[in-house]
Structures are given as C-alpha cells and as structure tokens.
Design an enzyme around this catalytic site. Structure first.
Site, PDB file in Angstrom:
ATOM      1  N   GLU A   1     -57.254  39.126  25.945  1.00  0.00           N
ATOM      2  CA  GLU A   1     -56.771  37.740  25.872  1.00  0.00           C
ATOM      3  C   GLU A   1     -56.122  37.427  24.528  1.00  0.00           C
ATOM      4  O   GLU A   1     -55.016  36.881  24.475  1.00  0.00           O
ATOM      5  CB  GLU A   1     -57.940  36.768  26.097  1.00  0.00           C
ATOM      6  CG  GLU A   1     -57.498  35.321  25.931  1.00  0.00           C
ATOM      7  CD  GLU A   1     -58.596  34.297  26.143  1.00  0.00           C
ATOM      8  OE1 GLU A   1     -59.780  34.671  26.205  1.00  0.00           O
ATOM      9  OE2 GLU A   1     -58.243  33.116  26.247  1.00  0.00           O
TER      10      GLU A   1
ATOM     11  N   ASP B   1     -65.466  34.244  26.879  1.00  0.00           N
ATOM     12  CA  ASP B   1     -65.060  33.387  27.981  1.00  0.00           C
ATOM     13  C   ASP B   1     -65.918  32.124  27.875  1.00  0.00           C
ATOM     14  O   ASP B   1     -67.143  32.188  28.012  1.00  0.00           O
ATOM     15  CB  ASP B   1     -65.259  34.088  29.332  1.00  0.00           C
ATOM     16  CG  ASP B   1     -64.628  33.276  30.448  1.00  0.00           C
ATOM     17  OD1 ASP B   1     -63.452  32.896  30.302  1.00  0.00           O
ATOM     18  OD2 ASP B   1     -65.317  32.992  31.441  1.00  0.00           O
TER      19      ASP B   1
ATOM     20  N   THR C   1     -64.625  29.549  25.319  1.00  0.00           N
ATOM     21  CA  THR C   1     -64.449  29.252  23.885  1.00  0.00           C
ATOM     22  C   THR C   1     -64.704  27.776  23.579  1.00  0.00           C
ATOM     23  O   THR C   1     -65.281  27.457  22.534  1.00  0.00           O
ATOM     24  CB  THR C   1     -63.045  29.696  23.411  1.00  0.00           C
ATOM     25  OG1 THR C   1     -62.948  31.106  23.606  1.00  0.00           O
ATOM     26  CG2 THR C   1     -62.817  29.389  21.937  1.00  0.00           C
TER      27      THR C   1
HETATM   28  O1  LIG Z   1     -62.639  30.390  27.032  1.00  0.00           O
HETATM   29  P1  LIG Z   1     -61.508  31.101  27.644  1.00  0.00           P
HETATM   30  O2  LIG Z   1     -61.581  32.588  27.537  1.00  0.00           O
HETATM   31  O3  LIG Z   1     -60.169  30.584  27.229  1.00  0.00           O
HETATM   32  O4  LIG Z   1     -61.617  30.902  29.268  1.00  0.00           O
HETATM   33  C1  LIG Z   1     -61.717  29.640  29.861  1.00  0.00           C
HETATM   34  C2  LIG Z   1     -60.486  29.451  30.698  1.00  0.00           C
HETATM   35  O5  LIG Z   1     -60.162  28.066  30.735  1.00  0.00           O
HETATM   36  C3  LIG Z   1     -62.971  29.525  30.699  1.00  0.00           C
HETATM   37  O6  LIG Z   1     -63.099  30.533  31.645  1.00  0.00           O
HETATM   38 MG   LIG Z   2     -61.696  33.260  29.465  1.00  0.00          MG
HETATM   39 MG   LIG Z   3     -61.645  33.899  25.999  1.00  0.00          MG
END
Ligand SMILES: O=P(O)(O)OC(CO)CO
Ligand SMILES: [Mg+2]
Ligand SMILES: [Mg+2]
Length: 287
Positions: A70, A93, A95
């Site tokens: 990511e 996942d 944040t």
């Molecule tokens: O925190 P992240 O990796 O941006 O992912 C979120 C996407 O909105 C929650 O799944």
């Molecule tokens: Mg995520």
């Molecule tokens: Mg993330």
C-alpha cells in the site's frame, strides 16, 4: 509449491508477529499524520516503517518475488499483479483506528502465484488474533479451525461494511443508501470495525454473516478473501460476477444465497480498478 516460487506461512507468521510489536508500541504514542487521497485517508511513519521492514525481510529470503505494498504504491510504485510470485501487503489496515487508538488494526499479507492467492494472513494486533488460510488447507484463528456461519437467510444476517475514505457526493449517497436498503430488508444489523481485513475475518468466524464494500484496494481484501473462502464462505464481485481482487468491489458472505441477495440490493458507484491508471470514470485510482 516449489522452493523457488513457494513461500511458507510459518515464516510469514513470525515476520508478522515481530512487526506487530512495532505497531503495538506506537499504538499509544502520539503520531505524525499525513493525508493521502482524501482528508480521511491517513498514513503514519509506522505504516511506512512496517511495510519497509516486511518487504526487506521477505525479499531477503525470496529475492525473485514481487511486491504490491500500500505505502509503496502511495509513494509512486507501479501497481501490477503478474503471474510471478507476489506478496500483497497492507502494513496497517485501519490506519484511522491506529491514529485514534480505536482498537482494531491489522497487518494483512497475501501471497499469490499465477494471480491466484496461495495463502493469506491477517493479524489483528490489539486483539492478538492471527487469522490465516492456505489454499485447500482450511482457515484458522490462533490455530483453531474457522467456519463461516452458513446462514442462508439475509433477514437473519449481521452485515459488515465500511464508510471508506471517499467523501464525494456520489460515493457518499450510494454508500448510505446501500446501508439503508439493507436495513430495510431488514437485516439484523450493520457494523463497521474500521478495517476491511478484520471485517472480512468476522465472516470467516461466523460472528458476521456478510461483508461488502466498493472502494477497497487489493491489499485491504486479498488475504481475508482466501480466509473467508477457506472457512467455507463465498467471495464475489458486488455485481455478482467472480471475485477479482483488482476490481475494488467485494462481497464476502456465509453462503451464495446471502452473497447473491446483497449483490441484488446494493448499487455501485464509479471506482477505478487498482490495475488501471486512468479509467476515465472520474474517480481516483489510488485512495
Ligand atoms: O487503513 P487502510 O489500510 O487505509 O485501510 C482502510 C481502507 O479504508 C480500512 O480497511
Ligand atoms: Mg487497508
Ligand atoms: Mg493500510
């Protein structure tokens, strides 16, 4: 799997557990927060650090393998899933949860060969729950087998979804009207934990009967998709077609009947695929 293209879950479990210490020790601390694609799309130094350490540890062991991470993509790396062995990584996942100390944050790692997921690991750090599944080998939580609920009747379901980071009118009105449509069926309840990976793992445990979302990325859903499938659940596109982790549309459910019913009820909004830079729909590709 062969030695060259293969990788093994125990190695990766260890790697993930070690990195969870980094996440947990930063969890209570003040964080410097930066915005990515929207005011609700956040990144911290810990997201970037965990991803770098994971990639470097795995690359050391498997130098030929490819990565989709990511924060590497957010930093400009090209996102392409090929037939080569590939690790798909979301270092944190949830944040937004991490920044606010809302206690659902996960490290999510999937491993693909020929674009097919071989195994997936989701470690919910604060809960100390390690979910994993290997293709054809079942799904497990802290070593205990997982089974989806098998629920067939949508009116008896707890459905999980996410609000997401999109804040434009079309995305917001579609997202809220989808929740309203489901509540009017009615379903027993709609929930959101703030992490797609952990949301989907709830379907694998039977604690929830379905999850759906439009707008997640491959790193949010790749690992938990195989965990749901190996727990006996069903994963598909929100339009009812075959699951495609690059499409940014997913339904994960306890049964095909529940997945089909959700696909009939919810509406989609334009959302570029992960592997398409300029699809022309007006929505952003990376958020
Ligand atoms: O925190 P992240 O990796 O941006 O992912 C979120 C996407 O909105 C929650 O799944
Ligand atoms: Mg995520
Ligand atoms: Mg993330």
């Amino acid at each position: 799997m062969s030695r060259t293209s293969g990788a093994h879950t125990p190695d990766t479990h260890l790697c993930v557990l070690l990195q969870s210490e980094v996440v947990l020790s930063a969890f209570q601390q003040h964080k410097e927060v930066k915005l990515k694609s929207s005011p609700a799309d956040l990144v911290t130094e810990t997201d970037q650090r965990v991803e770098k350490i994971l990639i470097s540890a795995i690359r050391n062991r498997y130098p030929q393998h490819r990565f989709i991470g990511e924060e590497s993509v957010a930093a400009g790396e090209h996102l392409e899933l090929t037939d080569s062995p590939t690790w798909i990584i979301d270092p944190i996942d949830g944040t937004v949860n991490f920044v606010h100390r809302f206690p659902f944050v996960a490290i999510s790692i999937a491993f693909t060969v020929n674009r097919q997921t071989q195994f997936g690991i989701v470690y919910s750090c604060v809960e100390d729950k390690l979910f994993y599944a290997q293709r054809g080998g079942g799904a497990f939580l802290n070593g205990e087998p997982l089974h989806a609920s098998g629920q067939q009747d949508i009116s008896r379901c707890v459905v999980v979804t996410e609000i997401g980071a999109e804040r434009d009118d079309v995305a917001l009105s579609t997202m809220t009207s989808n929740i309203r449509r489901l509540l009017q069926l009615p379903v027993h309840g709609v929930r959101a934990l703030g992490t797609a990976a952990v949301d989907m793992c709830q379907v694998a445990t039977g604690g929830a009967d379905a999850y759906y979302h439009i707008g997640m990325h491959c790193w949010d859903i790749a690992a938990s998709a195989i965990i749901v499938q190996e727990a006996g659940g069903v994963v598909m596109d929100t339009d009812g077609s075959e699951f495609d982790m690059m499409s940014r549309r997913v339904i994960a459910a306890s049964s095909a009947a529940v997945a089909d019913r959700i696909a009939q009820v919810i509406q989609a909004f334009p959302c570029c695929r992960d592997d398409e830079d300029n699809c022309g729909c007006g929505a952003t590709g990376v958020n």
